[in-house]
Write an enzyme that holds these catalytic residues in place. Structure first.
Site, PDB file in Angstrom:
ATOM      1  N   SER A   7      14.326  46.006  78.229  1.00  0.00           N
ATOM      2  CA  SER A   7      14.391  45.181  79.441  1.00  0.00           C
ATOM      3  C   SER A   7      15.703  45.255  80.217  1.00  0.00           C
ATOM      4  O   SER A   7      15.815  44.632  81.269  1.00  0.00           O
ATOM      5  CB  SER A   7      14.124  43.714  79.056  1.00  0.00           C
ATOM      6  OG  SER A   7      15.210  43.225  78.289  1.00  0.00           O
TER       7      SER A   7
ATOM      8  N   THR B 103       7.792  43.083  86.425  1.00  0.00           N
ATOM      9  CA  THR B 103       9.010  42.659  87.106  1.00  0.00           C
ATOM     10  C   THR B 103       8.949  42.926  88.604  1.00  0.00           C
ATOM     11  O   THR B 103       8.246  43.844  89.050  1.00  0.00           O
ATOM     12  CB  THR B 103      10.210  43.422  86.494  1.00  0.00           C
ATOM     13  OG1 THR B 103      11.368  43.203  87.293  1.00  0.00           O
ATOM     14  CG2 THR B 103       9.961  44.936  86.459  1.00  0.00           C
ATOM     15  N   ASP B 104       9.753  42.169  89.357  1.00  0.00           N
ATOM     16  CA  ASP B 104       9.844  42.430  90.802  1.00  0.00           C
ATOM     17  C   ASP B 104      10.583  43.737  91.096  1.00  0.00           C
ATOM     18  O   ASP B 104      10.550  44.237  92.225  1.00  0.00           O
ATOM     19  CB  ASP B 104      10.514  41.248  91.526  1.00  0.00           C
ATOM     20  CG  ASP B 104      11.935  40.958  91.053  1.00  0.00           C
ATOM     21  OD1 ASP B 104      12.414  41.622  90.122  1.00  0.00           O
ATOM     22  OD2 ASP B 104      12.569  40.042  91.622  1.00  0.00           O
ATOM     23  N   GLU B 105      11.304  44.273  90.085  1.00  0.00           N
ATOM     24  CA  GLU B 105      12.109  45.481  90.339  1.00  0.00           C
ATOM     25  C   GLU B 105      11.251  46.692  90.699  1.00  0.00           C
ATOM     26  O   GLU B 105      11.760  47.671  91.232  1.00  0.00           O
ATOM     27  CB  GLU B 105      12.999  45.793  89.128  1.00  0.00           C
ATOM     28  CG  GLU B 105      13.978  44.670  88.863  1.00  0.00           C
ATOM     29  CD  GLU B 105      15.168  45.082  88.007  1.00  0.00           C
ATOM     30  OE1 GLU B 105      15.361  46.284  87.782  1.00  0.00           O
ATOM     31  OE2 GLU B 105      15.895  44.176  87.568  1.00  0.00           O
TER      32      GLU B 105
ATOM     33  N   ALA C 267       6.397  42.971  75.384  1.00  0.00           N
ATOM     34  CA  ALA C 267       7.318  43.851  74.650  1.00  0.00           C
ATOM     35  C   ALA C 267       7.789  44.963  75.567  1.00  0.00           C
ATOM     36  O   ALA C 267       6.995  45.642  76.203  1.00  0.00           O
ATOM     37  CB  ALA C 267       6.616  44.446  73.432  1.00  0.00           C
TER      38      ALA C 267
ATOM     39  N   ILE D  37      11.945  35.851  77.036  1.00  0.00           N
ATOM     40  CA  ILE D  37      10.816  35.170  77.693  1.00  0.00           C
ATOM     41  C   ILE D  37       9.678  34.954  76.696  1.00  0.00           C
ATOM     42  O   ILE D  37       9.050  33.891  76.656  1.00  0.00           O
ATOM     43  CB  ILE D  37      10.324  35.991  78.914  1.00  0.00           C
ATOM     44  CG1 ILE D  37      11.462  36.183  79.917  1.00  0.00           C
ATOM     45  CG2 ILE D  37       9.134  35.303  79.584  1.00  0.00           C
ATOM     46  CD1 ILE D  37      11.182  37.201  81.010  1.00  0.00           C
TER      47      ILE D  37
ATOM     48  N   LEU E 250      11.209  43.773  66.670  1.00  0.00           N
ATOM     49  CA  LEU E 250      12.550  43.251  66.367  1.00  0.00           C
ATOM     50  C   LEU E 250      13.611  44.314  66.614  1.00  0.00           C
ATOM     51  O   LEU E 250      14.298  44.766  65.702  1.00  0.00           O
ATOM     52  CB  LEU E 250      12.628  42.704  64.932  1.00  0.00           C
ATOM     53  CG  LEU E 250      11.688  41.550  64.608  1.00  0.00           C
ATOM     54  CD1 LEU E 250      11.889  41.050  63.182  1.00  0.00           C
ATOM     55  CD2 LEU E 250      11.859  40.374  65.569  1.00  0.00           C
TER      56      LEU E 250
ATOM     57  N   GLY F  14      22.942  53.224  91.287  1.00  0.00           N
ATOM     58  CA  GLY F  14      21.657  52.909  91.919  1.00  0.00           C
ATOM     59  C   GLY F  14      21.376  51.418  92.031  1.00  0.00           C
ATOM     60  O   GLY F  14      20.219  51.004  92.093  1.00  0.00           O
TER      61      GLY F  14
ATOM     62  N   ALA G  60      11.400  52.191  86.954  1.00  0.00           N
ATOM     63  CA  ALA G  60      10.418  53.286  87.010  1.00  0.00           C
ATOM     64  C   ALA G  60       9.454  53.186  85.829  1.00  0.00           C
ATOM     65  O   ALA G  60       8.240  53.397  85.971  1.00  0.00           O
ATOM     66  CB  ALA G  60      11.133  54.634  86.998  1.00  0.00           C
TER      67      ALA G  60
END
Ligand code: NAD
Ligand code: DAU
Length: 360
Positions: free
Chosen positions: A91, A136-138, A88, A18, A41, A295, A164
């Site tokens: 992910s 994130t939506d998580e 950063a 992104i 990197l 999970g 988390a």
């Protein structure tokens, strides 16, 4: 002659998926901003993602680790940073299950290190400054199949070490706003797809595997649902929120585009076979059901009404068009894929991600 810039914007993680789209957008749209791309990197960072803009006069790359607090302090001072867009991170959810410490280190402590560096550098002169945290939506957890959406008011309920760690970083960002008055904004986005995504994630991994006639490891029954957004639409939303968002607010980003994994995989099979000139259905046999992700969140679905209502953002691309462009890009950029999936990396990947094939 030294160039004068109106603003100096630090984008972290700009060599990733992104981040590279956002850096490209900002460099082109704001020739009067200096865009400082800071990236460690890691395996996921790749300067090849930015070849087309690396020589632009308003672009600068710094290789550094956000966890290195002293280095972050130097960057703020040396480049007179007045805006941060922080992407950063580690992910990938599967990696977080194998190695949660790396996620706490970069996503939590790294974010804290950047927040502290910004707060010290901007102390008492925080007008016209902004620390934008990309999340994130998580963090909201999982929704039932029967309905409902994540809104900005949902309680945080993360389940994986990745989510988390992102939830924790969001809390630190809010804490810096509420405690020290740091000007912050947070956005929580759904699953992105498009060019330059590391092929450990579902869409590029499966396109590459279809091309090479390799199994497509579908976790569980393939019934989990994700909400997909074209990456350039995410980058546009970030650019808009960065300039127009309310300080201290949170914005959800998503395109109301839910897909059950197995249905999305069937679309990928259809489009990839067609673009490869193969008869329809010839790669369907590659679908291989494997043990489920531990999970595994059942369903994500983002309500981005606030972003549309307040800032007028809408996704620009229909999913069918976005997927067609994406599959084409990976098929036309096999060299990019080969470079990031070759040699040492493949050995590491195999060890980390060998999954048991479920007996039929
Ligand atoms: P990515 O893994 O492709 O890129 C991450 C980048 O961060 C890489 O270039 C990597 O080298 C860099 N990085 C990692 N650790 C670092 C460190 N310690 N110091 C400096 N740089 C470091 O990730 P992405 O998919 O582009 O995601 C970017 C951000 O957006 C993340 O914060 C992620 O949580 C968030 N996000 C991603 C999605 C998605 O679908 N991919 C959706 C919503 C939010
Ligand atoms: O929702 C936003 C999140 O989307 C981001 O915060 C994360 O950084 C990003 O990685 C993504 O997380 P997911 O876990 O949803 O993405 P991934 O591509 O890993 O998986 C998408 C779905 O496909 C998920 O339900 C798991 C499943 N899957 C994934 C892989 C890699 C498979 O069935 N097989 C696979 O091999």
């Amino acid at each position: 002659m030294m160039l004068e810039f109106k603003r100096n914007i630090l984008i972290t993680g700009g060599a990733g998926f992104i981040g590279s789209h956002l850096v490209r957008l900002m460099v082109h749209k704001y020739p009067n901003y200096r865009i400082v791309n800071l990236d460690k990197l890691t395996y996921a960072g790749n300067l090849a993602n930015l070849k087309d803009i690396e020589k632009e006069a308003n672009y600068l790359f710094i290789k550094a680790d956000i966890c290195d607090f002293e280095e972050m302090q130097k960057v703020f001072t040396e480049y007179d940073i007045d805006g941060v867009i922080h992407l950063a991170a580690e992910s990938h959810v599967d990696r977080s299950i194998k190695d949660p410490f790396a996620f706490a280190q970069t996503n939590v402590l790294g974010t804290l290190s950047l927040l502290q560096a910004a707060n010290l550098a901007w102390n008492n002169k925080q007008t016209e400054k902004l620390f934008y945290h990309v999340s994130t939506d998580e963090v909201y957890g999982s929704l039932p199949l029967t309905g409902g959406y994540f809104t900005e008011n949902n309680k945080y309920d993360p389940h994986s070490p990745y989510s988390a760690s992102k939830a924790s970083s969001d809390h630190f960002v809010r804490a810096y706003h509420d405690t020290y008055g740091l000007p912050t904004v947070i956005s929580n986005c759904s699953n992105n797809y498009g060019a330059f995504q590391f092929p450990e994630k579902l869409i590029p991994l499966f396109i590459n595997n279809i091309r090479h006639n390799k199994p497509l490891p579908v976790y569980g029954k393939g019934e989990n649902i994700r909400d997909w957004l074209y990456v350039e639409d995410h980058a546009r939303a970030i650019e808009l929120i960065f300039h127009k968002g309310n300080i201290g607010d949170t914005y959800n980003i998503g395109g109301f585009n839910e897909w059950k994994n197995i249905d999305l995989i069937k679309v990928l099979l259809k489009v990839t076979d067609r673009l490869l000139g193969r008869p329809a259905g010839s790669s369907d046999k590659l679908i291989t059901y494997v043990t489920d992700r531990a999970g595994h969140d059942l369903r994500y679905a983002i309500d981005s009404t606030k972003l549309k209502r307040e800032l007028g953002w809408e996704p620009s691309l229909q999913f069918e068009e976005g997927i067609e462009k994406t599959v084409k890009w990976y098929l036309e950029n096999q060299e990019w894929l080969d470079n990031v999936t070759s040699g040492e990396y493949m050995e590491y990947y195999k060890k980390m991600y060998e999954r048991e094939v479920r007996p039929s």
